[in-house]
Design a protein around this motif. Structure first.
Motif, PDB file in Angstrom:
ATOM      1  N   THR A  17       0.867  -1.169   0.000  1.00  0.00           N
ATOM      2  CA  THR A  17       0.000   0.000   0.000  1.00  0.00           C
ATOM      3  C   THR A  17       0.904   1.218   0.000  1.00  0.00           C
ATOM      4  OG1 THR A  17      -1.582  -1.249   1.301  1.00  0.00           O
ATOM      5  CG2 THR A  17      -1.932   1.117   1.194  1.00  0.00           C
ATOM      6  N   LEU A  77      -1.089   6.312  -0.491  1.00  0.00           N
ATOM      7  CA  LEU A  77      -2.490   6.526  -0.129  1.00  0.00           C
ATOM      8  C   LEU A  77      -2.586   7.778   0.748  1.00  0.00           C
ATOM      9  CD1 LEU A  77      -5.218   4.862  -0.271  1.00  0.00           C
ATOM     10  CD2 LEU A  77      -4.630   4.041   1.979  1.00  0.00           C
ATOM     11  N   LEU A 110      -5.228   9.355   3.124  1.00  0.00           N
ATOM     12  CA  LEU A 110      -6.486   8.986   3.779  1.00  0.00           C
ATOM     13  C   LEU A 110      -6.824  10.044   4.826  1.00  0.00           C
ATOM     14  CD1 LEU A 110      -8.275   6.365   3.934  1.00  0.00           C
ATOM     15  CD2 LEU A 110      -6.782   5.613   5.748  1.00  0.00           C
ATOM     16  N   GLY A 127     -11.186   9.162   8.576  1.00  0.00           N
ATOM     17  CA  GLY A 127     -11.842   7.849   8.540  1.00  0.00           C
ATOM     18  C   GLY A 127     -11.434   7.063   9.755  1.00  0.00           C
ATOM     19  N   GLY A 128     -11.554   5.766   9.655  1.00  0.00           N
ATOM     20  CA  GLY A 128     -11.151   4.916  10.765  1.00  0.00           C
ATOM     21  C   GLY A 128      -9.718   4.467  10.661  1.00  0.00           C
ATOM     22  N   GLY A 129      -9.058   4.817   9.561  1.00  0.00           N
ATOM     23  CA  GLY A 129      -7.664   4.409   9.376  1.00  0.00           C
ATOM     24  C   GLY A 129      -7.549   3.125   8.563  1.00  0.00           C
ATOM     25  N   ILE A 130      -6.408   2.483   8.703  1.00  0.00           N
ATOM     26  CA  ILE A 130      -6.151   1.246   7.964  1.00  0.00           C
ATOM     27  C   ILE A 130      -6.131   0.098   8.959  1.00  0.00           C
ATOM     28  CG2 ILE A 130      -4.437  -0.012   6.592  1.00  0.00           C
ATOM     29  CD1 ILE A 130      -3.512   2.636   5.449  1.00  0.00           C
ATOM     30  N   LYS A 131      -6.839  -0.962   8.626  1.00  0.00           N
ATOM     31  CA  LYS A 131      -6.876  -2.120   9.525  1.00  0.00           C
ATOM     32  C   LYS A 131      -6.175  -3.303   8.871  1.00  0.00           C
ATOM     33  CE  LYS A 131     -10.001  -4.783  12.460  1.00  0.00           C
ATOM     34  NZ  LYS A 131      -9.149  -4.675  13.640  1.00  0.00           N
ATOM     35  N   LEU A 132      -5.347  -3.979   9.651  1.00  0.00           N
ATOM     36  CA  LEU A 132      -4.648  -5.171   9.157  1.00  0.00           C
ATOM     37  C   LEU A 132      -4.823  -6.304  10.157  1.00  0.00           C
ATOM     38  CD1 LEU A 132      -2.184  -2.656   8.463  1.00  0.00           C
ATOM     39  CD2 LEU A 132      -1.882  -4.526   6.882  1.00  0.00           C
ATOM     40  N   PRO A 133      -4.787  -7.536   9.665  1.00  0.00           N
ATOM     41  CA  PRO A 133      -4.890  -8.664  10.597  1.00  0.00           C
ATOM     42  C   PRO A 133      -3.600  -8.824  11.395  1.00  0.00           C
ATOM     43  CG  PRO A 133      -4.527  -9.468   8.379  1.00  0.00           C
ATOM     44  CD  PRO A 133      -4.662  -7.976   8.280  1.00  0.00           C
ATOM     45  N   GLY A 138      -4.821  -8.610   3.927  1.00  0.00           N
ATOM     46  CA  GLY A 138      -4.156  -7.394   3.493  1.00  0.00           C
ATOM     47  C   GLY A 138      -4.800  -6.210   4.169  1.00  0.00           C
ATOM     48  N   PRO A 139      -4.331  -5.011   3.904  1.00  0.00           N
ATOM     49  CA  PRO A 139      -4.896  -3.845   4.564  1.00  0.00           C
ATOM     50  C   PRO A 139      -6.320  -3.549   4.122  1.00  0.00           C
ATOM     51  CG  PRO A 139      -3.155  -3.225   3.034  1.00  0.00           C
ATOM     52  CD  PRO A 139      -3.242  -4.699   2.999  1.00  0.00           C
ATOM     53  N   ILE A 172     -10.939   1.479   6.840  1.00  0.00           N
ATOM     54  CA  ILE A 172     -12.194   1.425   7.587  1.00  0.00           C
ATOM     55  C   ILE A 172     -12.821   2.799   7.729  1.00  0.00           C
ATOM     56  CG2 ILE A 172     -11.883  -0.735   8.822  1.00  0.00           C
ATOM     57  CD1 ILE A 172     -10.572   0.674  11.052  1.00  0.00           C
ATOM     58  N   GLN A 191       3.037  -4.431   3.238  1.00  0.00           N
ATOM     59  CA  GLN A 191       4.063  -3.374   3.253  1.00  0.00           C
ATOM     60  C   GLN A 191       3.353  -2.044   3.035  1.00  0.00           C
ATOM     61  OE1 GLN A 191       7.246  -4.350   0.536  1.00  0.00           O
ATOM     62  NE2 GLN A 191       7.597  -2.211   0.107  1.00  0.00           N
ATOM     63  N   ASN A 203       2.447   6.563   2.698  1.00  0.00           N
ATOM     64  CA  ASN A 203       1.019   6.864   2.862  1.00  0.00           C
ATOM     65  C   ASN A 203       0.863   8.025   3.838  1.00  0.00           C
ATOM     66  OD1 ASN A 203      -0.144   4.477   1.382  1.00  0.00           O
ATOM     67  ND2 ASN A 203       1.092   3.417   2.915  1.00  0.00           N
ATOM     68  N   ILE A 204      -0.212   8.782   3.648  1.00  0.00           N
ATOM     69  CA  ILE A 204      -0.532   9.848   4.596  1.00  0.00           C
ATOM     70  C   ILE A 204      -1.893   9.521   5.202  1.00  0.00           C
ATOM     71  CG2 ILE A 204      -0.980  12.315   4.887  1.00  0.00           C
ATOM     72  CD1 ILE A 204       0.772  12.743   2.359  1.00  0.00           C
ATOM     73  N   ASN A 232      -7.861   5.768  14.488  1.00  0.00           N
ATOM     74  CA  ASN A 232      -6.596   5.046  14.625  1.00  0.00           C
ATOM     75  C   ASN A 232      -5.891   5.127  13.281  1.00  0.00           C
ATOM     76  OD1 ASN A 232      -7.225   4.002  17.234  1.00  0.00           O
ATOM     77  ND2 ASN A 232      -8.556   2.523  16.238  1.00  0.00           N
ATOM     78  N   GLY A 233      -4.642   5.456  13.290  1.00  0.00           N
ATOM     79  CA  GLY A 233      -3.916   5.482  12.023  1.00  0.00           C
ATOM     80  C   GLY A 233      -3.874   4.093  11.400  1.00  0.00           C
ATOM     81  N   ALA A 265      -4.574   0.087  12.538  1.00  0.00           N
ATOM     82  CA  ALA A 265      -5.075  -0.839  13.564  1.00  0.00           C
ATOM     83  C   ALA A 265      -4.691  -2.265  13.164  1.00  0.00           C
ATOM     84  CB  ALA A 265      -6.581  -0.711  13.699  1.00  0.00           C
TER      85      ALA A 265
END
Lengths: 132, 132
Positions: free
Chosen positions: A95, A98, A100, A103-109, A117-118, A121, B116, B120-121, B127-128, B130
């Protein structure tokens, strides 16, 4: 073998090899070909041919434990960096660029194996300059 | 404005930069001309729990160093986090592999499992990033 055991085996190998190479249990969908021991086979990615013997040496102290946990000797399938990029790049999302906002940000497992993958949210404003 | 640069990603004005299993990984403030770091790694998913609040170690056999523009936490000889603060921008280097989590940065990107993230911004998000 339960999912928990499978994750624990990967953790053990990752720790023994200093997290140098991404690992996963062979996947029914994306690993092509049929071979004996498919259910106890582990993919090792981004591993140069010259490092494969070192990898096996690093896990030698835990091979007995892994065998006990998996109920069978494990098979390791090595993928060189070139082969990983050529055939398995979908497992390694990048990624990049981007932008962003709100929002809720980026979520990863949780980082186990190569799953997930990211995910973005919330309902953010997204400016995608470049993403792969 | 507050900005955290981590693995070439910029996380700006977010409530928390990174969370692992809903626990904020780190935050900082400047107190008495010194960086005051809070750093929390939950177990599980990590193999060892670490709790540091305002430069006081509550859990984990780690060492912490802080001065007027930087702070770092080490587990043995392994650097887990290093933070450099300049004005309203903090640059963080992270390596949680000694804690059993494949989360680390290098000069190009932030690596989380097989993902990866670079350049990103993420701005004004809850949460940036999560994780879990």
């Amino acid at each position: 073998m339960t999912r928990k055991t499978r994750n624990e085996v990967l953790h053990l190998i990752e720790k023994a090899t200093n997290y140098l190479y991404p690992l996963r249990w062979v996947d029914g969908k994306t690993t092509t070909g049929d071979f004996d021991g498919r259910e106890v086979a582990i993919d090792v990615f981004f591993i140069p041919t010259a490092n494969q013997v070192d990898f096996l040496a690093q896990i030698r102290p835990i091979r007995g434990l892994i065998r006990e946990m998996a109920g069978h000797r494990c098979i390791f399938i090595f993928h060189s960096p070139g082969a990983t990029i050529a055939y398995y790049s979908h497992l390694f999302p990048v990624t990049r660029g981007l932008h962003l906002t709100k929002g809720g940000g980026i979520k990863l497992p949780l980082p186990v194996g190569t799953r997930g993958g990211p995910v973005i949210i919330g309902s953010p404003k997204v400016y995608l300059k470049e993403a792969a | 404005m507050s900005r955290i640069i981590i693995g070439t990603n910029s996380i700006e004005d977010c409530n928390t930069a990174i969370t692992i299993s809903d626990v904020p990984l780190f935050s900082y403030k400047i107190e008495q001309e010194k960086v005051s770091l809070s750093f929390n790694v939950p177990c599980p998913p990590a193999t060892k729990e670490i709790q540091i609040k305002d430069n006081i170690i509550h859990k984990g056999e780690v060492t912490l160093k802080a001065d007027l523009d930087s702070a770092s936490v080490k587990l043995g000889n392994s650097l887990l986090i290093e933070l450099f603060v300049k004005g309203d921008t903090a640059t963080a280097q992270l390596d949680l592999r000694p804690l059993g989590l494949r989360i680390y940065t290098d000069s190009n990107a932030l690596y989380i499992g097989s993902s990866q993230l670079s350049q990103n911004i993420i701005k004004q998000c809850t949460n940036g990033i999560a994780i879990g």
